[in-house]
Design a protein around this motif. Structure first.
Motif, PDB file in Angstrom:
ATOM      1  N   VAL A 177      45.059  62.513  71.596  1.00 36.26           N
ATOM      2  CA  VAL A 177      44.259  61.561  72.379  1.00 36.26           C
ATOM      3  C   VAL A 177      43.286  60.866  71.436  1.00 36.26           C
ATOM      4  CG1 VAL A 177      44.452  62.813  74.560  1.00 36.26           C
ATOM      5  CG2 VAL A 177      42.637  63.415  72.958  1.00 36.26           C
ATOM      6  N   ASP A 178      42.803  59.727  71.871  1.00 35.39           N
ATOM      7  CA  ASP A 178      41.857  58.951  71.061  1.00 35.39           C
ATOM      8  C   ASP A 178      40.457  59.511  71.275  1.00 35.39           C
ATOM      9  OD1 ASP A 178      40.722  57.102  69.463  1.00 35.39           O
ATOM     10  OD2 ASP A 178      40.762  55.469  70.928  1.00 35.39           O
ATOM     11  N   LEU A 179      39.897  60.137  70.240  1.00 32.63           N
ATOM     12  CA  LEU A 179      38.569  60.743  70.325  1.00 32.63           C
ATOM     13  C   LEU A 179      37.631  60.052  69.349  1.00 32.63           C
ATOM     14  CD1 LEU A 179      39.414  64.571  70.430  1.00 32.63           C
ATOM     15  CD2 LEU A 179      38.858  63.080  72.351  1.00 32.63           C
ATOM     16  N   SER A 180      36.399  59.862  69.802  1.00 36.01           N
ATOM     17  CA  SER A 180      35.385  59.305  68.919  1.00 36.01           C
ATOM     18  C   SER A 180      34.873  60.386  67.974  1.00 36.01           C
ATOM     19  CB  SER A 180      34.220  58.738  69.737  1.00 36.01           C
ATOM     20  OG  SER A 180      33.571  59.785  70.451  1.00 36.01           O
ATOM     21  N   ALA A 181      34.193  59.956  66.918  1.00 33.05           N
ATOM     22  CA  ALA A 181      33.638  60.910  65.952  1.00 33.05           C
ATOM     23  C   ALA A 181      32.618  61.829  66.616  1.00 33.05           C
ATOM     24  CB  ALA A 181      33.006  60.157  64.784  1.00 33.05           C
ATOM     25  N   VAL A 182      31.867  61.295  67.577  1.00 32.52           N
ATOM     26  CA  VAL A 182      30.870  62.115  68.275  1.00 32.52           C
ATOM     27  C   VAL A 182      31.555  63.193  69.112  1.00 32.52           C
ATOM     28  CG1 VAL A 182      29.006  62.062  69.990  1.00 32.52           C
ATOM     29  CG2 VAL A 182      29.210  60.219  68.311  1.00 32.52           C
ATOM     30  N   ARG A 183      32.668  62.844  69.755  1.00 37.04           N
ATOM     31  CA  ARG A 183      33.395  63.827  70.559  1.00 37.04           C
ATOM     32  C   ARG A 183      34.002  64.913  69.667  1.00 37.04           C
ATOM     33  NH1 ARG A 183      35.672  63.463  75.675  1.00 37.04           N
ATOM     34  NH2 ARG A 183      35.905  65.585  76.443  1.00 37.04           N
ATOM     35  N   ILE A 184      34.553  64.510  68.540  1.00 39.03           N
ATOM     36  CA  ILE A 184      35.102  65.493  67.601  1.00 39.03           C
ATOM     37  C   ILE A 184      33.995  66.396  67.079  1.00 39.03           C
ATOM     38  CG2 ILE A 184      36.246  65.778  65.374  1.00 39.03           C
ATOM     39  CD1 ILE A 184      37.720  63.193  65.880  1.00 39.03           C
ATOM     40  N   LEU A 185      32.823  65.826  66.822  1.00 45.13           N
ATOM     41  CA  LEU A 185      31.682  66.625  66.362  1.00 45.13           C
ATOM     42  C   LEU A 185      31.281  67.652  67.421  1.00 45.13           C
ATOM     43  CD1 LEU A 185      29.501  67.083  64.198  1.00 45.13           C
ATOM     44  CD2 LEU A 185      28.093  65.369  65.373  1.00 45.13           C
ATOM     45  N   GLY A 186      31.305  67.227  68.699  1.00 44.73           N
ATOM     46  CA  GLY A 186      30.979  68.167  69.772  1.00 44.73           C
ATOM     47  C   GLY A 186      31.972  69.308  69.847  1.00 44.73           C
ATOM     48  N   LEU A 187      33.265  69.001  69.723  1.00 49.24           N
ATOM     49  CA  LEU A 187      34.281  70.052  69.722  1.00 49.24           C
ATOM     50  C   LEU A 187      34.119  70.976  68.519  1.00 49.24           C
ATOM     51  CD1 LEU A 187      37.443  68.014  70.800  1.00 49.24           C
ATOM     52  CD2 LEU A 187      36.143  69.631  72.187  1.00 49.24           C
ATOM     53  N   MET A 188      33.754  70.395  67.381  1.00 52.62           N
ATOM     54  CA  MET A 188      33.537  71.211  66.187  1.00 52.62           C
ATOM     55  C   MET A 188      32.381  72.187  66.393  1.00 52.62           C
ATOM     56  SD  MET A 188      31.976  70.023  62.565  1.00 52.62           S
ATOM     57  CE  MET A 188      30.397  70.009  63.433  1.00 52.62           C
ATOM     58  N   LEU A 189      31.313  71.731  67.040  1.00 50.54           N
ATOM     59  CA  LEU A 189      30.159  72.594  67.281  1.00 50.54           C
ATOM     60  C   LEU A 189      30.482  73.719  68.266  1.00 50.54           C
ATOM     61  CD1 LEU A 189      27.285  69.948  67.447  1.00 50.54           C
ATOM     62  CD2 LEU A 189      27.868  71.490  65.566  1.00 50.54           C
ATOM     63  N   LEU A 190      31.505  73.534  69.086  1.00 52.34           N
ATOM     64  CA  LEU A 190      31.948  74.603  69.976  1.00 52.34           C
ATOM     65  C   LEU A 190      32.845  75.609  69.256  1.00 52.34           C
ATOM     66  CD1 LEU A 190      32.809  72.652  73.254  1.00 52.34           C
ATOM     67  CD2 LEU A 190      30.804  74.080  72.826  1.00 52.34           C
ATOM     68  N   LYS A 191      33.644  75.133  68.324  1.00 49.67           N
ATOM     69  CA  LYS A 191      34.611  76.000  67.652  1.00 49.67           C
ATOM     70  C   LYS A 191      34.022  76.747  66.464  1.00 49.67           C
ATOM     71  CE  LYS A 191      39.007  75.963  65.166  1.00 49.67           C
ATOM     72  NZ  LYS A 191      40.061  75.135  64.554  1.00 49.67           N
ATOM     73  N   SER A 192      33.207  76.081  65.661  1.00 44.62           N
ATOM     74  CA  SER A 192      32.750  76.647  64.389  1.00 44.62           C
ATOM     75  C   SER A 192      31.928  77.926  64.510  1.00 44.62           C
ATOM     76  CB  SER A 192      31.961  75.589  63.613  1.00 44.62           C
ATOM     77  OG  SER A 192      32.790  74.504  63.267  1.00 44.62           O
ATOM     78  N   PRO A 193      31.028  78.069  65.506  1.00 46.74           N
ATOM     79  CA  PRO A 193      30.218  79.300  65.551  1.00 46.74           C
ATOM     80  C   PRO A 193      31.038  80.583  65.578  1.00 46.74           C
ATOM     81  CG  PRO A 193      29.283  77.662  67.009  1.00 46.74           C
ATOM     82  CD  PRO A 193      30.587  77.101  66.524  1.00 46.74           C
ATOM     83  N   GLN A 194      32.161  80.596  66.268  1.00 42.70           N
ATOM     84  CA  GLN A 194      32.981  81.811  66.326  1.00 42.70           C
ATOM     85  C   GLN A 194      33.542  82.148  64.945  1.00 42.70           C
ATOM     86  OE1 GLN A 194      33.180  83.882  68.572  1.00 42.70           O
ATOM     87  NE2 GLN A 194      35.031  85.094  68.315  1.00 42.70           N
ATOM     88  N   VAL A 195      33.964  81.149  64.190  1.00 42.22           N
ATOM     89  CA  VAL A 195      34.485  81.387  62.842  1.00 42.22           C
ATOM     90  C   VAL A 195      33.365  81.846  61.919  1.00 42.22           C
ATOM     91  CG1 VAL A 195      35.767  80.393  60.926  1.00 42.22           C
ATOM     92  CG2 VAL A 195      36.225  79.615  63.258  1.00 42.22           C
ATOM     93  N   ILE A 196      32.195  81.251  62.067  1.00 43.23           N
ATOM     94  CA  ILE A 196      31.051  81.644  61.237  1.00 43.23           C
ATOM     95  C   ILE A 196      30.672  83.096  61.485  1.00 43.23           C
ATOM     96  CG2 ILE A 196      28.606  81.206  60.796  1.00 43.23           C
ATOM     97  CD1 ILE A 196      29.155  78.255  61.445  1.00 43.23           C
ATOM     98  N   VAL A 197      30.678  83.512  62.747  1.00 43.21           N
ATOM     99  CA  VAL A 197      30.355  84.903  63.078  1.00 43.21           C
ATOM    100  C   VAL A 197      31.365  85.854  62.447  1.00 43.21           C
ATOM    101  CG1 VAL A 197      30.257  86.555  64.986  1.00 43.21           C
ATOM    102  CG2 VAL A 197      29.067  84.377  65.176  1.00 43.21           C
TER     103      VAL A 197
END
Length: 372
Positions: free
Chosen positions: A55-75
């Motif tokens: 789907v066509d996602l803006s950079a802000v939307r991708i950033l939001g998804l990244m902020l949801l996914k990254s914390p679990q990997v960081i932990v």
């Protein structure tokens, strides 16, 4: 001075111990920042190539998804934060000859290594009880949002559900699901009876055009049922008792990694009540319980490798050995997790063996370095 007073004096943090803890905290913050930046960069690229290609996602939307996914990997990578951060802190203290001065003044290495390990253990408890659940919840939101955006949970996906109790088990297969009307379409019910000794035997198969779950009952439309040795019977409507909540027919069980720590015991009970294996969830629970020990063991391991005197040389080689050994224990942890998931070894053993091995290796090296 009594033994109790001596113990309290020993446990009381002095100025030197506080100084070492401050240096460790600074190095840990830097290590956490570097690792987090790398993870978020990788996740941003992965999401833009994965979900962003559907789907066509803006950079802000991708950033939001990244902020949801990254914390679990960081932990999950926090043990390396404590390995690299503690190693950097003690190597810096050693290069400035501060550790040499401390030990020359008669201060045992245990006085500044154990407080660092205790701080790591305390942070591990906070991670398991607070930070981990927040990261797991964020990961669950990411998985649901990714599914919604990519359309992977569309109407053409085959659905499998299992439910039952001590006397009856039902395996339900649906060709597709109609989420808008809360229905399963093209449904087949395989019904098994359980005797007093726990043996299950096939009893009946029911095929229906659709099935909806409401108030603890499956409502089947245009159904055909057949028992062993009997002719098929057609039903315009047919009701079957169900032990599932209404929403459970249309939602999958959350992944173990997406299940918060406080929700894991209840999730294990629900998975087992539905007739599925709870091994992955039990393994995840035990791994979370062992997390504080892993953080403390990594801190002791890093400190022990960096205590070698600069005048004796080989500090760089010792530091590299600490990193290699830390990665070795990480791969041991992954292998133990694979064995635990496959039920080759018990989940508790798969979760506790790597941190215990790390702790034993760290204490052995520290004893050798300090007492010869």
């Amino acid at each position: 001075m009594s033994a109790a007073d001596q113990t309290r004096t020993w446990l009381r943090l002095g100025r030197i111990e506080r100084y070492v803890l401050v240096q460790q905290a600074r190095s840990l913050a830097i290590a956490l920042g570097v690792i987090s930046a790398l993870i978020m960069l990788i996740d941003f690229v992965e999401i833009s190539r994965g979900v962003g290609s559907d789907v066509d996602l803006s950079a802000v939307r991708i950033l939001g998804l990244m902020l949801l996914k990254s914390p679990q990997v960081i932990v999950q990578l926090l043990p390396f934060v404590f390995l690299f951060g503690t190693l950097a802190a003690f190597v810096a203290l050693n290069r400035r000859s501060e550790l040499i001065a401390m030990r020359a003044a008669g201060l045992s290495a245990w006085r500044f290594v154990l407080p660092a390990a205790g701080a790591a253990f305390l942070f591990g408890v906070i991670t398991v009880t607070a930070l981990g659940p927040l990261a797991a919840s964020a990961d669950g939101l990411f998985q649901r949002e990714r599914t919604r955006l990519s359309g992977s949970a569309n109407a053409s996906e085959t659905v499998w559900i299992r439910e039952g109790d001590d006397t009856r088990q039902m395996v339900i297969r649906a060709d597709r699901q109609d989420r808008a009307n809360a229905r399963l379409l093209g449904v087949t019910f395989f019904i098994y009876a359980t005797d007093d000794e726990g043996h299950r035997s096939f009893r009946e198969r029911i095929d229906a055009a659709s099935a909806s779950l409401n108030a603890g009952r499956w409502r089947l439309l245009d159904a055909v049922g057949a028992q062993i040795g009997q002719r098929a019977v057609r039903y315009e409507t047919l009701d079957l008792l169900s032990s599932l909540a209404d929403e459970e027919a249309f939602e999958r069980f959350a992944r173990p990694q997406s299940t918060p720590f406080w929700s894991l015991p209840g999730q294990i009970g629900r998975v087992e009540a539905a007739g599925f294996s709870s091994t992955a969830y039990r393994l995840r629970l035990q791994q979370l319980l062992a997390t504080p020990l892993m953080f403390a063991a990594m801190s002791i391991l890093a400190a022990a490798f960096s205590l070698r005197l600069m005048r004796l040389g080989d500090l760089a080689r010792m530091s590299l050995a600490a990193v290699v050994l830390g990665f070795g224990f990480f791969f041991v942890n992954q292998a133990a997790s694979a064995f635990g998931s496959a039920e080759v070894i018990p989940p508790w053993l798969a979760a506790w063996l790597p941190p215990l091995l790390t702790a034993l290796a760290a204490f052995t090296l520290l004893f050798y370095t300090e007492d010869g």
